[in-house]
Scaffold this active site. Structure first.
Site, PDB file in Angstrom:
ATOM      1  N   ASN A  68     -24.594   4.129  -4.412  1.00  0.00           N
ATOM      2  CA  ASN A  68     -23.577   3.091  -4.255  1.00  0.00           C
ATOM      3  C   ASN A  68     -22.945   3.053  -2.864  1.00  0.00           C
ATOM      4  OD1 ASN A  68     -22.738   5.613  -5.637  1.00  0.00           O
ATOM      5  ND2 ASN A  68     -20.673   4.877  -5.205  1.00  0.00           N
ATOM      6  N   SER A 102     -24.873  -2.113 -15.264  1.00  0.00           N
ATOM      7  CA  SER A 102     -23.552  -2.732 -15.146  1.00  0.00           C
ATOM      8  C   SER A 102     -23.741  -4.219 -14.903  1.00  0.00           C
ATOM      9  CB  SER A 102     -22.810  -2.110 -13.959  1.00  0.00           C
ATOM     10  OG  SER A 102     -21.680  -2.879 -13.636  1.00  0.00           O
ATOM     11  N   CYS A 121     -14.523   3.231  -5.845  1.00  0.00           N
ATOM     12  CA  CYS A 121     -13.917   4.117  -6.844  1.00  0.00           C
ATOM     13  C   CYS A 121     -13.189   5.291  -6.202  1.00  0.00           C
ATOM     14  CB  CYS A 121     -14.993   4.638  -7.784  1.00  0.00           C
ATOM     15  SG  CYS A 121     -15.984   3.310  -8.473  1.00  0.00           S
TER      16      CYS A 121
END
Length: 404
Positions: A155, A203, A328
């Site tokens: 990510n 997702s 995050c």
């Protein structure tokens, strides 16, 4: 061109208008609002039909059987369900799990929790290119290993692991293999009929679908067993209880249908945008690309600008929505744990910026963004005494700083 410019597609994507339209048809009284578990009337039957159609659309993108798709609230829940579900079901067989140091927090923190429960976890270090190879996994395998969990696309740095090779290895050793594919749907071909992957997390909101919905692929042949983590009405064959959110599920299905249709031309367009952007900032000195440029998704560019603090650069780029590290963890001031695992020093890890491009990024936005980056980096370096010392040939690694 509207400001600010969104260049943080790896954090989340806007919902595609076609997806929003499909979702809106599943909310109101005159729409498809029923509970898919209501078997006694047409409202429930219609909702169930929509849910199963979406299940098929998700399965088609990754060439799986629709019966192998389990709905969850997102990739974080899918990671938890896969890893804890396998660990608890197969704990009699062994208590050793292998993962990597550069996984998403949803995998790392789940593994930490299992360590507290008595499992043993090996955290693999990637090479400088940010890749986890089958050789690294093989060296860590033990007789009591029950699960390997390695992400498909990272990510932060966008590197693509060779999950086909890792899958061949794990299957030959009788070890289950979980892959976090939150960042890869719509960007990398996934064929679960060919890949020897047992569990895979998805997702919707990284693929132009809504937030709050995801899925877990659970292989049927050879059959994989997991212990449910959410108890209730026994939905999703007991693996994940809870009333199914028809509108979100339909949104995820439509998003994955569009991804399947448009992936090839979308990737080519986004790669051209990334190359165009990089060509315009490549003239900056002391610019470091983080992660392999060959095994990488086309929409990601993660670079470190030496002698520039990443946080101050983000503040200077007020017209650009970019991030340092992942969304995050961007609230923490720690340097990126992913870049530290690649062997980057604290200074370079702190000076990294992730630019991620997507479906609604334009050439005009790219050109404006590149110009702003060059201006901001140059200006911040002008203000930096460290930059002056570097330009004068001082080896900063040898400088002994006085404590006040």
């Amino acid at each position: 061109m509207k400001l600010p410019i969104y260049l943080d597609y790896s954090a989340t994507t806007p919902v595609d208008p076609r997806v929003a339209q499909k979702m809106s048809e599943c909310l109101l009284m005159d729409g498809n609002f029923g509970n898919p578990a209501s078997r006694s009337h047409v409202f429930g039957w219609k909702a169930e039909e929509a849910v199963e159609n979406a299940r098929r659309q998700v399965a088609e993108l990754v060439n799986a059987d629709p019966r192998e798709i389990v709905w969850t609230s997102g990739a974080t829940e899918s990671d938890n369900l896969a890893i804890k579900g396998v660990a608890h079901f197969y704990s009699g067989k062994g208590k050793h799990i292998i993962t990597s140091k550069i996984e998403h927090k949803a995998v790392l923190d789940t593994c930490r929790q299992l360590e507290r429960e008595g499992f043993e976890v090996t955290y693999l270090e990637p090479g400088e290119d940010g890749l986890i190879t089958s050789a690294l996994v093989e060296a860590a395998l033990r007789d009591d290993t029950i699960l390997v969990s390695v992400m498909h696309v990272n990510n932060e740095i966008g590197t693509v692991n060779d999950i086909a090779a890792i899958g061949e290895l794990t299957r030959s050793r009788g070890v289950l293999f979980h892959v976090d594919a939150a960042q890869s749907t719509g960007k990398v071909e996934i064929d679960l009929d060919k890949l020897k992957v047992d569990l895979m997390s998805f997702s919707a909101h990284k693929t132009y679908g809504p937030k709050g919905i995801g899925a877990l692929y659970v292989r049927r042949k050879p059959r994989v067993r997991i212990e449910g983590q959410m108890h209730g009405g026994g939905h999703e064959r007991g693996m994940r209880s809870g009333t199914l959110a028809t509108h979100q599920i339909v949104g995820m299905g439509e998003a994955f249908r569009i991804a399947k249709e448009e992936m090839a031309q979308e990737n080519a367009r986004v790669l051209a945008l990334r190359d165009r952007f990089f060509a315009q900032i490549d003239g900056l000195e002391e610019l470091y690309i983080n992660g392999s440029m060959t095994s990488r998704v086309p929409h990601n560019l993660n670079v470190s600008f030496n002698y520039v603090e990443g946080e101050s650069l983000i503040m200077a780029l007020k017209d650009l929505a970019v991030s340092s590290g992942s969304a995050c963890t961007s609230a923490s001031l720690e340097p990126s744990y992913v870049l530290r695992a690649l062997g980057r020093n604290d200074e370079l890890a702190h000076s990294s910026i992730r630019f991620t491009f997507g479906r609604f990024t334009t050439e005009e936005e790219i050109d404006y963004a590149a110009k702003k980056v060059v201006e901001a980096v140059s200006k911040l370096r002008e203000l930096s005494p460290l930059w002056d010392m570097y330009k004068e040939g001082v080896d900063l690694s040898q400088v002994e700083w006085q404590a006040h």
